[in-house]
Design an enzyme around this catalytic site. Structure first.
Site, mmCIF file in Angstrom:
data_model
loop_
_atom_site.group_PDB
_atom_site.id
_atom_site.type_symbol
_atom_site.label_atom_id
_atom_site.label_comp_id
_atom_site.label_asym_id
_atom_site.label_seq_id
_atom_site.Cartn_x
_atom_site.Cartn_y
_atom_site.Cartn_z
ATOM 1 N N LYS A 1 -57.452 22.867 86.931
ATOM 2 C CA LYS A 1 -56.851 22.873 88.272
ATOM 3 C C LYS A 1 -56.009 24.130 88.448
ATOM 4 O O LYS A 1 -55.006 24.323 87.763
ATOM 5 C CB LYS A 1 -55.954 21.648 88.477
ATOM 6 C CG LYS A 1 -55.474 21.563 89.934
ATOM 7 C CD LYS A 1 -54.296 20.640 90.119
ATOM 8 C CE LYS A 1 -52.975 21.330 90.212
ATOM 9 N NZ LYS A 1 -52.786 22.244 91.331
ATOM 10 N N GLU B 1 -47.205 26.215 77.828
ATOM 11 C CA GLU B 1 -46.763 27.613 77.957
ATOM 12 C C GLU B 1 -45.814 27.631 79.142
ATOM 13 O O GLU B 1 -46.261 27.507 80.289
ATOM 14 C CB GLU B 1 -47.963 28.534 78.238
ATOM 15 C CG GLU B 1 -49.036 28.519 77.173
ATOM 16 C CD GLU B 1 -48.660 29.368 75.969
ATOM 17 O OE1 GLU B 1 -47.624 30.039 75.989
ATOM 18 O OE2 GLU B 1 -49.432 29.343 75.000
ATOM 19 N N CYS C 1 -44.114 35.349 83.361
ATOM 20 C CA CYS C 1 -43.361 34.442 82.486
ATOM 21 C C CYS C 1 -42.583 35.218 81.430
ATOM 22 O O CYS C 1 -41.489 34.847 81.046
ATOM 23 C CB CYS C 1 -44.315 33.468 81.828
ATOM 24 S SG CYS C 1 -45.701 34.293 81.027
ATOM 25 N N GLU D 1 -34.434 31.471 84.793
ATOM 26 C CA GLU D 1 -35.601 32.267 85.169
ATOM 27 C C GLU D 1 -35.639 32.424 86.696
ATOM 28 O O GLU D 1 -35.592 31.439 87.429
ATOM 29 C CB GLU D 1 -36.864 31.540 84.700
ATOM 30 C CG GLU D 1 -38.131 32.324 84.961
ATOM 31 C CD GLU D 1 -39.389 31.565 84.549
ATOM 32 O OE1 GLU D 1 -39.493 30.375 84.849
ATOM 33 O OE2 GLU D 1 -40.267 32.196 83.929
HETATM 34 P P1 NAP Z 1 -45.354 24.998 88.268
HETATM 35 O O1 NAP Z 1 -44.708 24.618 89.531
HETATM 36 O O2 NAP Z 1 -44.890 24.343 87.037
HETATM 37 O O3 NAP Z 1 -46.914 24.734 88.496
HETATM 38 C C1 NAP Z 1 -47.874 25.058 87.544
HETATM 39 C C2 NAP Z 1 -49.123 24.241 87.775
HETATM 40 O O4 NAP Z 1 -48.818 22.874 87.561
HETATM 41 C C3 NAP Z 1 -49.677 24.312 89.180
HETATM 42 O O5 NAP Z 1 -51.075 24.213 89.123
HETATM 43 C C4 NAP Z 1 -49.092 23.095 89.838
HETATM 44 O O6 NAP Z 1 -49.835 22.643 90.936
HETATM 45 C C5 NAP Z 1 -49.150 22.109 88.703
HETATM 46 N N1 NAP Z 1 -48.177 21.024 88.786
HETATM 47 C C6 NAP Z 1 -46.966 21.009 89.387
HETATM 48 N N2 NAP Z 1 -46.364 19.818 89.196
HETATM 49 C C7 NAP Z 1 -47.216 19.080 88.436
HETATM 50 C C8 NAP Z 1 -47.158 17.764 87.897
HETATM 51 N N3 NAP Z 1 -46.116 16.979 88.074
HETATM 52 N N4 NAP Z 1 -48.207 17.330 87.165
HETATM 53 C C9 NAP Z 1 -49.276 18.118 86.948
HETATM 54 N N5 NAP Z 1 -49.387 19.359 87.453
HETATM 55 C C10 NAP Z 1 -48.362 19.842 88.177
HETATM 56 O O7 NAP Z 1 -45.277 26.548 87.979
HETATM 57 P P2 NAP Z 1 -45.615 27.751 88.926
HETATM 58 O O8 NAP Z 1 -44.497 27.862 89.910
HETATM 59 O O9 NAP Z 1 -46.996 27.629 89.437
HETATM 60 O O10 NAP Z 1 -45.609 28.961 87.892
HETATM 61 C C11 NAP Z 1 -44.463 29.602 87.514
HETATM 62 C C12 NAP Z 1 -43.997 29.143 86.147
HETATM 63 O O11 NAP Z 1 -45.047 29.329 85.197
HETATM 64 C C13 NAP Z 1 -42.850 29.984 85.642
HETATM 65 O O12 NAP Z 1 -41.872 29.167 85.083
HETATM 66 C C14 NAP Z 1 -43.498 30.853 84.574
HETATM 67 O O13 NAP Z 1 -42.618 31.321 83.582
HETATM 68 C C15 NAP Z 1 -44.535 29.951 84.029
HETATM 69 N N6 NAP Z 1 -45.589 30.699 83.328
HETATM 70 C C16 NAP Z 1 -45.643 30.651 81.967
HETATM 71 C C17 NAP Z 1 -46.599 31.376 81.257
HETATM 72 C C18 NAP Z 1 -46.663 31.320 79.749
HETATM 73 O O14 NAP Z 1 -47.678 31.735 79.199
HETATM 74 N N7 NAP Z 1 -45.664 30.837 79.066
HETATM 75 C C19 NAP Z 1 -47.517 32.157 81.962
HETATM 76 C C20 NAP Z 1 -47.436 32.185 83.346
HETATM 77 C C21 NAP Z 1 -46.464 31.456 84.026
HETATM 78 P P3 NAP Z 1 -49.454 23.105 92.425
HETATM 79 O O15 NAP Z 1 -49.493 24.580 92.443
HETATM 80 O O16 NAP Z 1 -50.507 22.479 93.236
HETATM 81 O O17 NAP Z 1 -48.081 22.579 92.692
#
Ligand code: NAP
Length: 810
Positions: A193, A267, A301, A398
């Site tokens: 997804k 991650e 990230c 962050e």
């Molecule tokens: P996010 O809000 O956590 O969302 C990530 C993914 O999870 C999206 O596909 C989101 O869907 C889905 N999601 C949200 N709530 C969920 C739930 N309760 N159950 C299952 N899936 C759920 O993060 P983001 O804002 O997209 O991305 C930014 C974050 O990603 C930052 O904190 C960044 O540091 C982190 N990141 C980490 C890495 C690494 O390798 N460590 C790499 C890249 C990014 P929707 O979009 O439909 O809400």
């Protein structure tokens, strides 16, 4: 000469836009409306709801995408399950051909992918064209290689099954590559997804995969909101969840999957330090900062978002940086000449702006260059905030945008302390012309990737992943394979337990004394000399804090001894002792020294062989022969880890960097270990030995039922040169004690081999501080067998991989 300079200085900036025509044609071909990609086909569910995919740089509607519902998730999981039957049995060499075909197809459609990525996400075309898409292809080539080699190099492993993969919006294609390539290479099938803001390239990728001829159902892409993500996580037929995203959502997923036996890799977020020493090439480091924090508009990230500069050059460095910021160009993502594109969505723009206001309110001085932004679209200036307190929220949290905060330090140890002053641990960048200093600092910063005199380096051949609240598991490299593998002997754990909601887990009432005389006399005319083991903490035997004692019965219910009934304070003391042992050098000792100590433990255990056999017989009622085999196996296991103590240090990764990338298998830190009841000695040794062999210090909770083999072990440890605090032993109620370990902020990992229900609680509680856990789900494990009782699985749990990148050359 002056004429050329004159021309150069007066040259007008001219945009170099990339044409969006091919993308528009592709979108039109789909009538700008997309279904779900299941079984290599577009499926538009009846009565489906749609979501608008918008180009953040100009607000243009790109397409409508489907909001998947439960029945759609079920259909995608069923397709993946069906495909798993054949895909998991397809020879690795055949799977390699498919991955190779996908990689080739990515290259064939690279322009389309790059332009769509920039239009959907807002990132500069320069980055999507030169970084995201080439890395996408690179991952499929790299893992095609592992599919080819799986049957010879990984013959002790099998695929995990159906994998649910959930990715964020900042690197839609790259995140997809990190997840899908190793998963399908190892014979798993996938339901992926993408994030809501950036759904389109995953859909284009699905078509590219099908065009490459991948069998139906191996890769399924479903679009939907976070609730669709949640449905994937909870689906009973999904065997593993691989998630990249925010730490808060990671925490929710840990709780949702607790006790289910599903594998989980996370991650998560970061607040990575960028450390500049006074002897660094300051101009080079300024360019490094630009790449660290303004790459992808800072929505990275591992962005180097905390600049930490040595005090004596800080003024000069900040001035150079501000000058450089005045020359940055923010604009149309499809313009090949811009440095920064658009922020992904208005809500993210608002979050970033909110953080900048908070930084100012916290006393920071905000600098933004005097540069023009396009009138329309979600653009944000590169921002620097100086003068903040290290504890300020803007420094700790962050921001996920183009906002850099800066701090200063005086000495290397202060730099390390400030760098590690965060709950995250994803990456770090260290700049110094003194390579000895740079590598020393790199080894002491707690982060999964450390870049020396460079930043944001990625490659298929090196793992990426976090320490602490940045998550666990690695993606990339050989280390990334283990997220998609299970030992060949192990079925998917399906723990069975009924959760007693009314009972508070880990509550414990100290036991009452047994009747006078019964405990010790045991039918002898003279009372035996009392031998009630105490706790073993910091290399000393200490009385239990609560001064309670509990009785140990044998298999027939007869009293065989008494032990201290440990409590929270005993655990806290043991953790403190374990930390002291770690920081005073156990982790820094060389493997040879640790192996010598393990051999010595084995020697001393063997010298007391008969005594330990007698104890096992007395406690468990097993035969002399069976107990003898257990003691012999324990000695042998110590030999195994004496062997591994100097053979699991890491490897040189064959990345595309001109230089060296070293993967170091670092100790995890302080590990709390709750031992199984079966094989009271061997279970204890099998878990303690790998942990300490790899430089961890441990707090052991012996078998609750049969703890006396572990308490007898004090004397073996005392006579084997094990430094005080490396092994600490606290006896008592297993779940009561382990609860304190899971909740303890200074325990880095918990291993639990108690009940299925206890495993649930350990995983569930670990979400609070994203502690790494390893649980047995109350399922049987044959500790006597070498296949199940020792080896790579144990070493993997006892280490975490740090990749250090060092470019070479003038
Ligand atoms: P996010 O809000 O956590 O969302 C990530 C993914 O999870 C999206 O596909 C989101 O869907 C889905 N999601 C949200 N709530 C969920 C739930 N309760 N159950 C299952 N899936 C759920 O993060 P983001 O804002 O997209 O991305 C930014 C974050 O990603 C930052 O904190 C960044 O540091 C982190 N990141 C980490 C890495 C690494 O390798 N460590 C790499 C890249 C990014 P929707 O979009 O439909 O809400």
């Amino acid at each position: 000469m002056s004429k050329i300079l004159e021309i150069f200085n007066t040259m007008e900036y001219g945009p170099a836009p990339e044409a969006p025509d091919a993308v528009k044609a592709w979108l039109d071909e789909h009538n700008r409306k997309f279904g779900l990609f299941i079984n290599n086909e577009w499926v538009t569910p009846k009565g489906a709801k749609f979501y608008s995919s918008i180009n953040p740089s100009n607000g243009e509607l790109l397409a409508e995408t489907t909001q998947a519902e439960k029945k759609d998730v079920d259909a995608a999981v069923a397709a993946a399950r069906m495909a798993f039957k054949t895909w998991s049995k397809t020879p690795g060499v055949t799977r390699a051909r498919y991955l190779y075909a996908i990689a080739r197809n990515i290259q064939k459609h690279s322009r389309l992918l790059a332009v769509l990525e920039s239009m959907d996400n807002g990132k500069p075309i320069r980055e999507s064209r030169d970084i995201d898409v080439p890395l996408l292809a690179r991952h499929f080539y790299y893992y095609a290689g592992w599919a080819q080699l799986m049957e010879t190099e990984l013959r002790d492993y099998q695929p995990v099954g159906v994998v649910g993969q959930i990715i964020p919006w900042n690197f839609p294609l790259l995140m997809l590559a990190w997840k899908i390539a190793p998963a399908i290479a190892m014979g798993n099938t996938v339901v992926l997804k993408p994030a809501s803001y950036t759904r389109l390239t995953a859909l284009l990728f699905a078509e590219i995969v099908a065009e490459a001829g991948l069998p139906a159902g191996v890769v399924n892409v479903i679009t939907g909101s976070s609730s669709a993500g949640s449905m994937i996580v909870e689906h009973p037929d999904v065997d593993k969840i691989a998630f990249t995203g925010s730490t808060d959502v990671g925490r929710t997923l840990r709780k949702q999957t607790a006790g289910s036996g599903k594998k989980l890799s996370l991650e998560l977020g970061g607040k990575s330090p960028f450390v500049v020493f006074d002897d660094a090439d300051l101009d080079g480091a300024v360019e490094g900062v630009v790449d660290a924090i303004w790459f992808n508009q800072g929505q990275v990230c591992c962005a180097g978002s905390r600049l930490i500069v040595q005090e004596n050059v800080a003024g000069k460095f900040i001035q150079k940086l501000k000058n450089r910021m005045q020359h940055m160009r923010v604009g149309d993502p499809l313009d090949k000449a811009i440095d920064m594109g658009a922020i992904v969505d208005q809500s993210q723009w608002d979050t970033i702006d909110g953080w900048v206001k908070t930084g100012i309110a916290e006393g920071g001085e905000c600098f933004q260059p005097n540069i023009a932004l396009p009138e329309k679209g979600l653009f944000y200036k590169p921002t620097l905030i100086t003068g903040l307190d290290p504890a300020a929220a803007t420094v700790q949290e962050e921001i996920f945008g183009p906002v850099l905060v800066s701090l200063t330090f005086r000495t290397p140890s202060e730099a390390i302390e400030i760098a590690n002053n965060t709950r995250y641990g994803l990456a770090a960048s260290v700049w110094s012309d003194n390579i000895n200093l740079a590598l020393d600092v790199a080894s002491k910063i707690k982060a999964g990737s450390v870049w020396v005199n460079c930043t944001n380096q990625f490659d298929g051949a090196a793992g990426f992943g976090g320490y602490r609240e940045s998550g666990y598991g690695r993606e990339g490299g050989r280390e990334g394979l283990f997220e998609y593998l299970r030992p060949i002997w192990m079925d998917r754990p399906r723990p069975e337990f009924v959760l007693d909601e009314k009972k508070k887990w880990g509550e414990h009432v100290p036991t009452l004394p047994t009747q006078p005389g019964v405990a010790r006399a045991n039918g002898h005319s003279l009372p035996l000399v009392d031998r009630t083991p105490k706790m073993y903490i910091g290399g000393k035997q200490v009385r239990p804090d609560g001064a309670y004692t509990t009785t140990v019965l044998n298999a027939k219910g007869k009293i065989v001894g008494q032990i201290g009934d440990g409590n929270r304070k005993d655990i806290r003391d043991a953790v403190e002792a374990a930390h002291k042992a770690r920081t005073s050098g156990w982790a820094m000792r060389h493997g040879y020294n640790r192996s010598q100590i393990l051999y010595f433990i084995a020697e001393n255990l063997d010298a007391r062989n008969a005594e330990f056999v007698k104890r096992i017989v007395e406690m468990t009622g097993r035969t002399q022969k069976s107990a003898g085999a257990e003691v012999d196996a324990s000695v042998e296991r110590l030999f195994t880890y004496a062997a591994w103590a100097d053979k699991y240090g890491g490897t040189v990764q064959e990345t595309t960097l001109r230089g060296i990338t070293v993967a170091v298998n670092e100790p995890v830190g302080v590990i709390g270990i709750a031992c199984p009841d079966e094989n009271p000695l061997l279970g204890f040794v099998s878990l303690m030995a790998p942990a300490i062999a790899r430089g961890n210090s441990v707090v052991m909770i012996p078998s609750q039922k049969y703890p006396l083999s572990a308490t007898d072990f004090y004397q073996v440890l005392d006579t084997s040169d094990v430094p005080g605090g490396v092994v600490n032993i606290v006896t008592g109620d297993r779940d009561h004690l382990v609860k304190t370990l899971v909740q303890h902020e200074d325990v880095d990992s918990v291993w639990y081999f108690g009940s299925a229900e206890g495993s649930y609680h350990v995983e569930n509680e670990s979400a609070a501080n994203m502690k790494r856990t390893w649980t047995g789900y109350g399922l049987p494990r044959d500790w006597m067998s070498r296949e199940q009782g020792e080896g790579h699985e144990f070493l993997h749990e006892a280490t975490q991989v740090k990749n250090i990148w060092v470019p070479t050359g003038e």
